[in-house]
Design an enzyme around this catalytic site. Structure first.
Site, PDB file in Angstrom:
ATOM      1  CB  SER A   1      38.701  64.545  68.334  1.00 59.34           C
ATOM      2  OG  SER A   1      37.956  65.093  67.267  1.00 59.34           O
TER       3      SER A   1
ATOM      4  CG  HIS B   1      41.357  64.104  72.196  1.00 55.79           C
ATOM      5  ND1 HIS B   1      40.641  62.983  72.522  1.00 55.79           N
ATOM      6  CD2 HIS B   1      40.522  64.892  71.470  1.00 55.79           C
ATOM      7  CE1 HIS B   1      39.425  63.070  71.998  1.00 55.79           C
ATOM      8  NE2 HIS B   1      39.324  64.223  71.352  1.00 55.79           N
TER       9      HIS B   1
ATOM     10  CE  LYS C   1      36.566  63.474  74.686  1.00 52.56           C
ATOM     11  NZ  LYS C   1      36.383  64.581  73.756  1.00 52.56           N
TER      12      LYS C   1
HETATM   13  C1  LIG Z   1      35.166  65.302  73.387  1.00 50.54           C
HETATM   14  C2  LIG Z   1      35.538  66.616  72.844  1.00 50.54           C
HETATM   15  C3  LIG Z   1      34.854  67.773  73.217  1.00 50.54           C
HETATM   16  C4  LIG Z   1      33.612  67.732  74.041  1.00 50.54           C
HETATM   17  O1  LIG Z   1      33.874  67.487  75.371  1.00 50.54           O
HETATM   18  P1  LIG Z   1      32.715  66.863  76.281  1.00 50.54           P
HETATM   19  O2  LIG Z   1      33.154  67.160  77.669  1.00 50.54           O
HETATM   20  O3  LIG Z   1      32.670  65.417  75.958  1.00 50.54           O
HETATM   21  O4  LIG Z   1      31.450  67.579  75.906  1.00 50.54           O
HETATM   22  C5  LIG Z   1      35.327  68.983  72.762  1.00 50.54           C
HETATM   23  N1  LIG Z   1      36.403  69.059  71.957  1.00 50.54           N
HETATM   24  C6  LIG Z   1      37.071  67.962  71.558  1.00 50.54           C
HETATM   25  C7  LIG Z   1      38.267  68.113  70.667  1.00 50.54           C
HETATM   26  C8  LIG Z   1      36.638  66.709  71.968  1.00 50.54           C
HETATM   27  O5  LIG Z   1      37.274  65.634  71.533  1.00 50.54           O
END
Ligand SMILES: *Cc1c(COP(=O)(O)O)cnc(C)c1O
Length: 396
Positions: free
Chosen positions: A179, A207, A239
């Protein structure tokens, strides 16, 4: 006493240039946002496909709210599991090519719930050092013996696997796309190691899902890894999908086990059905409009080659996450402020999110950007990034 201790910790944070502040956005997510009445070009959103403000997602949510109301009402296991949740789970299973999928309210909860449901005391969990905080927290909470291996280092992982005792389950967990770095885990090689050492493999595709792979099914599709080789596939919907929530996809036994044992699934209210409807609309767009992924790939390429021309210290990444390595916290803050003065918003990522000395600007590109936006970003970076950070150009 508590207040004084907190004040001391806050002062220390400030002094380290690690203090975080929230910006208040006055508009929807998109390439241009308004903060404090001023318009900015935004390069730090995870809305990779530019769907968070798409009219079809908005309409789907509005229609579903008309029909199903707003509140989820109860947890999935009590009486909160609506037809829309169920349809979304079926859609996610289909696109990922898995037997089944289960929805979680957030990705954080999906990771906590999955890891703690699968391993516990007497078991072993091995995680990449740079895994997302939710996976690291999950490993700690599980009570399993927790090891972190060097980032993307298959030899280090294999050495650790060789030393494990015979007793206990083994779980290997990685971010599919890291991330804060944007690079990818070597999933095919990890799958081979998992098989060799009788471990289960889990990938967090927060991602990658929606963005990578021919049909947007994510990192599993990108590498052609089926359910047998990559048995636990977690993805998020907030995302690339532009909505909210998360899921885990895999075998019938895996999903039934999560329904029975994943506490962050069981003891929380189901997400609003209208949110699930928005995700369903987004899945439909993944299927029907692949141009967003193509456009995003072209923008990433343009950004990387433009950055190389002005010798920006980009990290090795081919994904929409294109971090610029700065090192020092206060310099990262200064560059972020300099960009802001140029009308460009990019957040400085500092410890404890990344290791000390690894502060960076986490630039993210979305399909809603235009080539002119990328050029504007490059011009602003050219103006603001100081000469001492420019990397030596390779000798030709
Ligand atoms: C954003 C993210 C999460 C968390 O997801 P949310 O739905 O925002 O709680 C988990 N793992 C990774 C790698 C992330 O980037």
């Amino acid at each position: 006493m508590m207040t004084e201790a907190l004040q001391r910790r806050l002062a220390e944070r400030r002094q380290q240039s690690r203090y975080r502040k929230r910006r208040v956005l006055e508009t929807a997510q998109g390439p241009r946002v308004v903060v404090d009445g001023r318009e900015f070009l935004l390069f730090c959103s995870n809305d990779y496909l530019g769907l968070a403000n798409h009219p079809q997602l908005i309409a789907a949510m509005q229609n579903a709210a008309q029909q199903y109301g707003v509140g989820g009402g109860a947890s999935h296991l009590v009486c909160g599991h609506s037809a829309l949740h169920h349809q979304l789970e079926e859609g996610l299973a289909e696109i990922t090519g898995r037997d089944r999928a289960i929805l979680f309210s957030t990705g954080y909860m999906a990771n906590l719930g999955t890891v703690t449901a699968l391993v516990g005391k007497g078991d072993h969990i091995l995680e990449d050092r740079l895994n997302h905080a939710s996976l690291l927290d999950a490993g700690l909470l599980s009570g399993a013996k927790f090891q972190r291996f060097h980032h993307n280092d298959l030899n280090d992982l294999e050495r650790r696997l060789q030393k494990l005792p015979d007793e206990g389950q083994r779980l290997i967990v990685v971010d599919a796309v890291f991330s804060m770095d944007g690079d990818m885990a070597p999933l095919p090689e990890l799958a081979a190691l998992a098989k060799k050492y009788d471990a289960y493999l889990m990938a967090d595709d927060a991602h990658g899902f929606g963005v990578l792979g021919q049909s947007g099914a994510g990192s599993g599709e990108f590498f052609g890894l089926d359910q047998e080789r990559l048995p636990i596939l977690m993805g998020t919907l907030g995302k690339g999908i532009g909505s909210f929530g998360a899921f885990v996809a895999g075998s019938e036994v895996l999903i039934e086990s999560l329904i029975q044992f994943a506490r962050p699934y069981i003891y929380t209210t189901a997400m609003p059905p209208a949110v699930a409807a928005a995700s369903l609309a987004s899945l439909e767009l993944l299927r029907s409009e692949s141009w967003r992924r193509d456009h995003l790939r072209a923008l990433i390429k343009r950004f990387k080659s433009g950055a190389a021309q002005i010798a920006l210290p980009l990290m090795p990444s081919d994904t929409a996450i294109q971090p610029l390595l700065v090192g020092d916290e206060s310099l990262a803050m200064a560059i972020s402020a300099g960009l802001e003065a140029e009308g460009v918003l990019v957040s400085a990522i500092r410890p404890p999110t990344v290791a000390a000395g690894q502060s960076r600007l986490r630039i993210t590109i979305t399909a809603a950007h235009s080539t002119a936006d990328i050029d504007a970003l490059l011009a602003a970076l050219h103006k603001v990034v100081p000469a001492e950070l420019r990397v030596a150009l390779p000798q030709l």
